[in-house]
Design an enzyme around this catalytic site. Structure first.
Site, mmCIF file in Angstrom:
data_model
loop_
_atom_site.group_PDB
_atom_site.id
_atom_site.type_symbol
_atom_site.label_atom_id
_atom_site.label_comp_id
_atom_site.label_asym_id
_atom_site.label_seq_id
_atom_site.Cartn_x
_atom_site.Cartn_y
_atom_site.Cartn_z
ATOM 1 C CB THR A 151 -29.697 36.322 21.081
ATOM 2 O OG1 THR A 151 -28.480 35.613 20.822
ATOM 3 C CG2 THR A 151 -29.372 37.767 21.450
ATOM 4 C CE LYS B 183 -25.682 36.322 22.702
ATOM 5 N NZ LYS B 183 -25.672 36.535 21.202
ATOM 6 C CB THR C 89 -17.682 35.433 16.933
ATOM 7 O OG1 THR C 89 -17.471 34.025 16.956
ATOM 8 C CG2 THR C 89 -16.677 36.048 16.015
ATOM 9 C CD GLU D 270 -28.289 30.760 15.740
ATOM 10 O OE1 GLU D 270 -28.631 31.807 16.311
ATOM 11 O OE2 GLU D 270 -27.968 30.706 14.541
ATOM 12 C CG ASN E 192 -29.259 31.648 11.650
ATOM 13 O OD1 ASN E 192 -28.936 32.695 12.170
ATOM 14 N ND2 ASN E 192 -28.838 30.470 12.107
ATOM 15 C CB THR F 152 -40.200 36.641 11.876
ATOM 16 O OG1 THR F 152 -39.539 35.423 11.492
ATOM 17 C CG2 THR F 152 -40.120 37.644 10.753
#
Length: 412
Positions: A162, A188, A199, A285, A407, A412
């Protein structure tokens, strides 16, 4: 045998992948669920494979988890795992369950295997229905694309991502009963990462000969020492799953706890999972650094792990490391609220080789040297509680401005 000697008996495989263990094929394709990137992958085994899995402890669990649990509970065997990215199929009610069952049924028909030999996994946005026409058409095409080579393994890995920025792969080998046994895996995970099972998604293959019961015992033990020791942001997702398949094609004597090489098997599985776990932590991230915390001198290993996770999960510690600030006060605070047994007057803390606390008392150190060390990519924090012999590690990443940016616009 000491740990260092043991590790020499499990070696990384250069250029290895999830298809390196005997019997496994993979493929990854673009169905149109994502605009441009690969979004559907399959892992296939030539024979029914002994299987084990662990799942998110979030009480809100996505439809694919329920279907996979049902598949494995039937016989403890799997032959295919179908995975889509871009949509989590979570919080989608009755339709979500129907769609997960359709993914399982279609995969079973295409590969000509029983439905309960198929596991289903999804990752992506929560609360939106799957684009089933695209996914079903993709499943119908994917069988002819499965291969056993590195490229197909990479395409499978890409298809499950992702917000990840890199593929996460691992491959190790060991010898069990005179037979070469191989472990391969992909994962991932970049956001919604917290040590409460695992997680993220991870798929691990091995050609070891082992029954499902013993594979589950080994996997559950390994999870607590690897994937359960990583955190990025403290969020436990709804879809997270680790599935392990063992083809048995290495033809070793069947493994149980009584096998003389049982510990060697568990070590091989652990090193594979630890490698993937660290890759996830580093790819948090917006992350710029991998943080490893090593705690010794705890009452026991479980307590040491608890302290390590508390430190690496602290937003203040993560922020300080991003800012190259050797603020050891944030580390001692995280130790204090870890709920582990400690004595504040015996604790040592070091950031890399720079000691900042000795027996609960501050030690003068060079801020310039500390800043230089904290500017590197891999940061290690050492803690000695000095109240026992427990040892544990945990992994995480720094907290950056980019984490908020990524995040804030996830949908979007």
């Amino acid at each position: 045998m000491d740990t260092a000697t043991k590790h020499l008996l499990v070696t990384p495989v250069e250029g290895g992948s999830i298809t390196t263990p005997k019997g496994f094929h993979t493929a990854g394709i673009h169905t149109g669920v994502k605009r441009y990137k690969l979004d559907l992958g399959v892992l296939y085994c030539e024979v029914p494979a002994s299987s084990a899995a662990v799942y998110t402890l979030n009480k809100v669990q996505a439809a694919p988890i329920k279907v996979t649990k049902e598949s494995i509970a039937k016989e403890g065997k799997l032959q295919a795992v179908i995975v889509n990215s871009g949509n989590a199929n979570a919080c989608t009610g009755t339709k979500g369950m129907e769609d997960a069952y359709t993914m399982r049924k279609t995969t079973a028909e295409v590969f000509e295997i029983p439905e309960h030999y198929v596991a289903v996994s999804s990752t992506g946005v929560i609360g939106e229905f799957l684009q089933m026409e695209k996914i079903v058409n993709g499943i119908k095409k994917i069988k002819t694309l499965t291969q056993m080579d590195f490229e197909s393994a990479e395409r499978f890995n890409e298809a499950i991502l992702t917000t990840d920025t890199i593929n996460k792969r691992a491959c190790f080998q060991t010898t069990i009963g005179g037979k070469t046994v191989t472990f391969g895996g992909v994962a991932k995970g970049s956001g919604m990462i917290h040590p409460n099972m695992a997680t993220m998604l991870a798929f691990v293959t091995t050609d070891a000969n082992i029954e499902p019961k013993w594979l589950q015992i080994a996997l559950s033990k390994v999870i607590d020492e690897t994937f359960n020791r990583i955190t990025v942001d403290g969020d436990t997702s709804t879809n997270d799953t680790v599935v392990t398949l063992a083809s048995g094609l290495a033809n070793n004597d069947q493994l149980t706890k009584d096998h003389p090489d049982w510990d060697q098997f568990v070590l091989g599985l652990k090193m594979t999972c630890e490698h993937l776990a660290k890759k996830i932590a580093r790819d948090g991230e917006g992350a710029t650094k991998l943080i490893e915390v090593q705690v010794k001198g705890a009452l026991n290993d479980q307590e040491a792990g608890k302290v390590a996770k508390s430190i690496v999960g602290s937003d203040l510690v993560k922020s300080a490391i991003y800012g190259t600030d050797a603020n050891w006060g944030r580390i001692i605070c995280a130790i204090g609220y870890s709920e582990a047994e400690i004595n504040p007057d015996t604790i040592d803390i070091a950031i890399g080789e720079i000691q900042t606390l000795k027996d609960g008392m501050p030690i003068p150190f060079s801020e310039e040297e500390a800043t230089q060390y904290l500017s590197t990519e891999n940061i290690v924090i050492y803690v000695d509680l000095k109240i026992g012999h427990g040892f544990g590690k945990a992994w995480g990443c720094d907290l950056t401005y980019d984490y908020v940016r990524i995040n804030a616009g996830y949908r979007t």
